[in-house]
Motif scaffolding. Structure first.
Motif, PDB file in Angstrom:
ATOM      1  N   ASP A 382      15.531 -18.144   3.947  1.00 37.70           N
ATOM      2  CA  ASP A 382      15.160 -19.531   4.254  1.00 37.70           C
ATOM      3  C   ASP A 382      13.909 -19.994   3.515  1.00 37.70           C
ATOM      4  N   PHE A 383      13.388 -19.156   2.631  1.00 37.40           N
ATOM      5  CA  PHE A 383      12.195 -19.534   1.871  1.00 37.40           C
ATOM      6  C   PHE A 383      12.414 -19.190   0.398  1.00 37.40           C
ATOM      7  N   PRO A 384      13.265 -19.961  -0.291  1.00 40.12           N
ATOM      8  CA  PRO A 384      13.586 -19.678  -1.692  1.00 40.12           C
ATOM      9  C   PRO A 384      12.359 -19.779  -2.604  1.00 40.12           C
ATOM     10  N   ASN A 385      12.404 -19.034  -3.688  1.00 41.90           N
ATOM     11  CA  ASN A 385      11.357 -19.121  -4.727  1.00 41.90           C
ATOM     12  C   ASN A 385       9.962 -18.796  -4.185  1.00 41.90           C
ATOM     13  N   LEU A 386       9.911 -18.083  -3.072  1.00 43.34           N
ATOM     14  CA  LEU A 386       8.633 -17.666  -2.479  1.00 43.34           C
ATOM     15  C   LEU A 386       8.556 -16.150  -2.489  1.00 43.34           C
ATOM     16  N   PHE A 387       7.467 -15.630  -3.045  1.00 38.66           N
ATOM     17  CA  PHE A 387       7.265 -14.188  -3.134  1.00 38.66           C
ATOM     18  C   PHE A 387       5.938 -13.801  -2.488  1.00 38.66           C
ATOM     19  N   PHE A 388       5.916 -12.577  -1.981  1.00 37.06           N
ATOM     20  CA  PHE A 388       4.696 -12.039  -1.373  1.00 37.06           C
ATOM     21  C   PHE A 388       4.258 -10.792  -2.134  1.00 37.06           C
ATOM     22  N   LEU A 389       2.972 -10.711  -2.419  1.00 40.99           N
ATOM     23  CA  LEU A 389       2.385  -9.496  -2.971  1.00 40.99           C
ATOM     24  C   LEU A 389       1.543  -8.840  -1.884  1.00 40.99           C
ATOM     25  N   TYR A 390       1.599  -7.508  -1.808  1.00 42.19           N
ATOM     26  CA  TYR A 390       0.885  -6.772  -0.765  1.00 42.19           C
ATOM     27  C   TYR A 390       1.267  -7.345   0.602  1.00 42.19           C
ATOM     28  N   GLY A 391       2.575  -7.574   0.759  1.00 42.88           N
ATOM     29  CA  GLY A 391       3.091  -8.171   1.975  1.00 42.88           C
ATOM     30  C   GLY A 391       3.440  -7.131   3.025  1.00 42.88           C
ATOM     31  N   PRO A 392       4.271  -7.486   3.983  1.00 40.19           N
ATOM     32  CA  PRO A 392       4.620  -6.574   5.074  1.00 40.19           C
ATOM     33  C   PRO A 392       5.178  -5.245   4.567  1.00 40.19           C
ATOM     34  N   ASN A 393       4.706  -4.179   5.158  1.00 41.31           N
ATOM     35  CA  ASN A 393       5.172  -2.824   4.874  1.00 41.31           C
ATOM     36  C   ASN A 393       5.076  -2.447   3.400  1.00 41.31           C
ATOM     37  N   THR A 394       3.993  -2.895   2.746  1.00 39.18           N
ATOM     38  CA  THR A 394       3.724  -2.455   1.374  1.00 39.18           C
ATOM     39  C   THR A 394       2.319  -1.879   1.235  1.00 39.18           C
ATOM     40  N   ASN A 395       1.687  -1.631   2.376  1.00 40.98           N
ATOM     41  CA  ASN A 395       0.398  -0.944   2.378  1.00 40.98           C
ATOM     42  C   ASN A 395       0.676   0.565   2.370  1.00 40.98           C
ATOM     43  N   THR A 396      -0.366   1.367   2.344  1.00 39.97           N
ATOM     44  CA  THR A 396      -0.194   2.813   2.309  1.00 39.97           C
ATOM     45  C   THR A 396      -1.298   3.502   3.093  1.00 39.97           C
ATOM     46  N   ASN A 397      -0.968   4.599   3.751  1.00 41.54           N
ATOM     47  CA  ASN A 397      -1.993   5.375   4.467  1.00 41.54           C
ATOM     48  C   ASN A 397      -2.401   6.606   3.673  1.00 41.54           C
ATOM     49  N   SER A 398      -2.013   6.653   2.389  1.00 38.16           N
ATOM     50  CA  SER A 398      -2.287   7.880   1.644  1.00 38.16           C
ATOM     51  C   SER A 398      -2.729   7.666   0.202  1.00 38.16           C
ATOM     52  N   THR A 399      -2.134   6.756  -0.510  1.00 35.82           N
ATOM     53  CA  THR A 399      -2.401   6.649  -1.940  1.00 35.82           C
ATOM     54  C   THR A 399      -3.021   5.300  -2.286  1.00 35.82           C
ATOM     55  N   ALA A 400      -2.992   4.904  -3.558  1.00 35.81           N
ATOM     56  CA  ALA A 400      -3.600   3.648  -3.992  1.00 35.81           C
ATOM     57  C   ALA A 400      -2.638   2.485  -3.806  1.00 35.81           C
ATOM     58  N   VAL A 401      -3.097   1.431  -3.177  1.00 28.15           N
ATOM     59  CA  VAL A 401      -2.263   0.248  -2.965  1.00 28.15           C
ATOM     60  C   VAL A 401      -1.895  -0.392  -4.302  1.00 28.15           C
ATOM     61  N   THR A 402      -2.692  -0.143  -5.326  1.00 27.37           N
ATOM     62  CA  THR A 402      -2.422  -0.710  -6.650  1.00 27.37           C
ATOM     63  C   THR A 402      -1.051  -0.320  -7.164  1.00 27.37           C
ATOM     64  N   PHE A 403      -0.632   0.916  -6.866  1.00 24.90           N
ATOM     65  CA  PHE A 403       0.691   1.357  -7.310  1.00 24.90           C
ATOM     66  C   PHE A 403       1.782   0.466  -6.720  1.00 24.90           C
ATOM     67  N   TYR A 404       1.659   0.156  -5.439  1.00 28.41           N
ATOM     68  CA  TYR A 404       2.635  -0.702  -4.773  1.00 28.41           C
ATOM     69  C   TYR A 404       2.601  -2.109  -5.362  1.00 28.41           C
ATOM     70  N   VAL A 405       1.408  -2.630  -5.584  1.00 26.02           N
ATOM     71  CA  VAL A 405       1.268  -3.980  -6.134  1.00 26.02           C
ATOM     72  C   VAL A 405       1.897  -4.061  -7.514  1.00 26.02           C
ATOM     73  N   GLU A 406       1.649  -3.082  -8.355  1.00 28.79           N
ATOM     74  CA  GLU A 406       2.216  -3.126  -9.706  1.00 28.79           C
ATOM     75  C   GLU A 406       3.744  -3.039  -9.674  1.00 28.79           C
ATOM     76  N   SER A 407       4.286  -2.289  -8.720  1.00 27.54           N
ATOM     77  CA  SER A 407       5.741  -2.236  -8.580  1.00 27.54           C
ATOM     78  C   SER A 407       6.292  -3.600  -8.189  1.00 27.54           C
ATOM     79  N   GLN A 408       5.569  -4.301  -7.314  1.00 21.64           N
ATOM     80  CA  GLN A 408       5.992  -5.641  -6.898  1.00 21.64           C
ATOM     81  C   GLN A 408       5.888  -6.631  -8.052  1.00 21.64           C
ATOM     82  N   VAL A 409       4.806  -6.554  -8.792  1.00 16.90           N
ATOM     83  CA  VAL A 409       4.628  -7.448  -9.941  1.00 16.90           C
ATOM     84  C   VAL A 409       5.730  -7.196 -10.976  1.00 16.90           C
ATOM     85  N   ASN A 410       6.064  -5.946 -11.195  1.00 21.41           N
ATOM     86  CA  ASN A 410       7.142  -5.600 -12.122  1.00 21.41           C
ATOM     87  C   ASN A 410       8.466  -6.220 -11.668  1.00 21.41           C
ATOM     88  N   TYR A 411       8.718  -6.172 -10.365  1.00 14.86           N
ATOM     89  CA  TYR A 411       9.956  -6.722  -9.811  1.00 14.86           C
ATOM     90  C   TYR A 411      10.001  -8.240  -9.988  1.00 14.86           C
TER      91      TYR A 411
END
Length: 485
Positions: A382-411
């Motif tokens: 219901d929210f076309p053309n809208l993207f979230f970076l570092y959004g729900p369930n993309t944080n981490t309790n162990s490693t660098a959040v940057t890895f997750y962010v770069e994967s999202q940016v790549n996508y």
């Protein structure tokens, strides 16, 4: 109401995520703007200036994969902020950032597939895509304490700390027992007269891995070696993540756990001193009774010494109220000149701090009222053309959040490439795909430590883990590697 202009993409937020996305869009040649509510880029690294503020992930891993950090492994906030300013300058992002610009509302227009972004000053921007990069940790949480309005000395949240505060030879109180408190204690202990730490809940504290100057210098000279160390770090932290879920196999208070074997691979501090520290915590009723990964584990090689110095007192009793100049805990008063609330942030179900109205007039705040629901933390129905970076369930309790962010940016970059190849009116996740992913996420959450019972910002008020990805980074990397139309 005046329309300022039209852009292909609007990025909201100029922190780690927003800058990374901006660099990607710049490379693609897409017309975009970054809207930043403050007067400086950097997100958390410009807003948090409390004593000792730094990152609990080594900077060679926390930095972007395409831009090496030239400092040490464990820099503090000023150096980290300078790194992001350097990136913005090098990749010519500054010209795209509008500072002191807050978003009031974003409204989807079904007739043309565009978004109308209304700014706080009433002006508007028309855009095809919105990329929200406001992050997870930006709304300071201050607990309600009886008598706080009568407290005559200074009280401040750590996220609103001022560099002009004079703490030398003063008595300082810190409320909280997480990573922020750890850094404040390390920084202030040598200079204050007395330091009271009002620990709301026990935490696990592990040694911080030491990287030799030779290794750091070699990484600076040899990019291939740097990338190799980063990959090794990812694999080691994924192993760490699995151990965190395997309580009590990674319980540092348990001599039969695997903690020492794990750290034997690194140059961590001598465990004999840490063993004494764990005994000390146990005696102070600060041994956690929850799985090791339920709350963000803390890492340091100096906190375990600083907290036991003669001018530091840890208070495990709950605060009952504040008097004019004191913190009252268990009927005992602790007079302080300054009280720092290191009490973290409110996730608010990760709803961005502005109104978002999608198809059929649906408001995101209503859709996510109980819990956020996204595909890979990036898109929702219901929210076309809208993207979230570092959004729900993309944080981490162990490693660098940057890895997750770069994967999202790549996508998202792949989506943008498709748009450039063959422009489309709108793109939206299919409801059944989102539902299947949500069910998978729910099932996966059942087996991870973040969903255990502990004091953690990972969970919302319905005890749902809305913050971290319930798995290893390599798994998320695989899920986000390829975008398919």
């Amino acid at each position: 109401m005046k329309e300022v202009d039209a852009k292909t993409a609007v990025i909201v937020g100029a922190g780690l995520s927003g800058i990374c996305m901006a660099i990607s869009l710049k490379k693609l040649g897409i017309d975009f703007v970054v809207l930043e509510k403050t007067n400086e880029l950097g997100g958390t690294w410009s807003q948090n200036i409390y004593p000792g503020c730094g990152c609990d992930t080594p900077m060679f891993a926390y930095c972007y994969s395409f831009e090496m950090f030239q400092g040490g492994a464990w820099p503090k906030q000023p150096e980290i902020l300078e790194y992001f300013k350097h990136c913005a300058n090098k990749y010519e992002i500054n010209e795209h950032i509008r500072y002191n610009t807050s978003v009031a509302q974003a409204t989807y227009q079904e007739k043309n597939g565009n978004w109308q972004v209304t700014l706080a000053d009433g002006n508007t921007i028309s855009t095809k895509f919105i990329i929200n990069a406001t992050g997870q940790l930006n709304i300071p949480y201050t607990p309600k304490i009886e008598g706080i309005e009568k407290f005559e000395n200074r009280v401040v949240h750590s996220a609103e700390y001022c560099s002009t505060f004079d703490t030398k030879n003063k008595v300082v109180g810190v409320l909280g027992n997480g990573a922020t408190t750890l850094q404040i204690v390390e920084s202030l202990q040598p200079e204050v007269k007395d330091l009271y730490v009002f620990a709301r809940s026990p935490k696990y504290v592990y040694p911080r891995v030491k990287y030799s100057p030779i290794t750091i210098e070699k990484m600076k000279r040899e990019p291939e070696f740097w990338h190799q160390v980063r990959q090794q770090f990812i694999d080691a932290q994924d192993q760490y993540r699995l151990l965190l879920d395997d309580h009590p196999q990674f319980d540092p208070f348990d001599n039969d756990s695997q903690v020492k074997q794990f750290y034997s691979q690194s140059n961590a501090s001598d465990f004999a001193d840490f063993d004494q520290f764990y005994e000390w915590l146990d005696k102070h009723d600060l041994r956690p009774n929850y799985p090791t990964g339920c709350s963000r584990p803390l890492v340091s090689n100096t906190f375990h010494d600083a907290i036991r110095e003669s001018n530091v007192k840890i208070v495990a009793n709950s605060i009952s109220r504040l008097s004019k100049t004191s913190v009252v805990a268990d009927d005992q008063e602790y007079s302080v000149d300054l009280l720092i609330m290191a009490t973290g942030f409110s996730l608010n179900n990760l709803i961005p701090p502005y109104d978002i109205k999608g198809k059929n007039g649906n408001h995101l705040s209503e859709s996510w009222k109980s819990a956020p629901e996204t595909y890979l933390g990036m898109v929702t129905t219901d929210f076309p053309n809208l993207f979230f970076l570092y959004g729900p369930n993309t944080n981490t309790n162990s490693t660098a959040v940057t890895f997750y962010v770069e994967s999202q940016v790549n996508y998202i970059e792949q989506v943008m490439r498709e748009y450039l190849r063959q422009p489309f009116s709108s793109i939206e996740i299919k409801p059944d795909v989102l539902q299947n992913y949500s069910l998978w996420l729910e099932e996966k959450n059942k087996s991870v430590s973040e969903t255990s019972d502990c004091s953690s910002y990972y969970q919302n008020d319905r005890n749902i883990n809305i913050s971290t990805f319930p798995g290893c980074y390599r798994e998320y990397e695989k899920l986000t590697k390829d975008f398919a139309v």
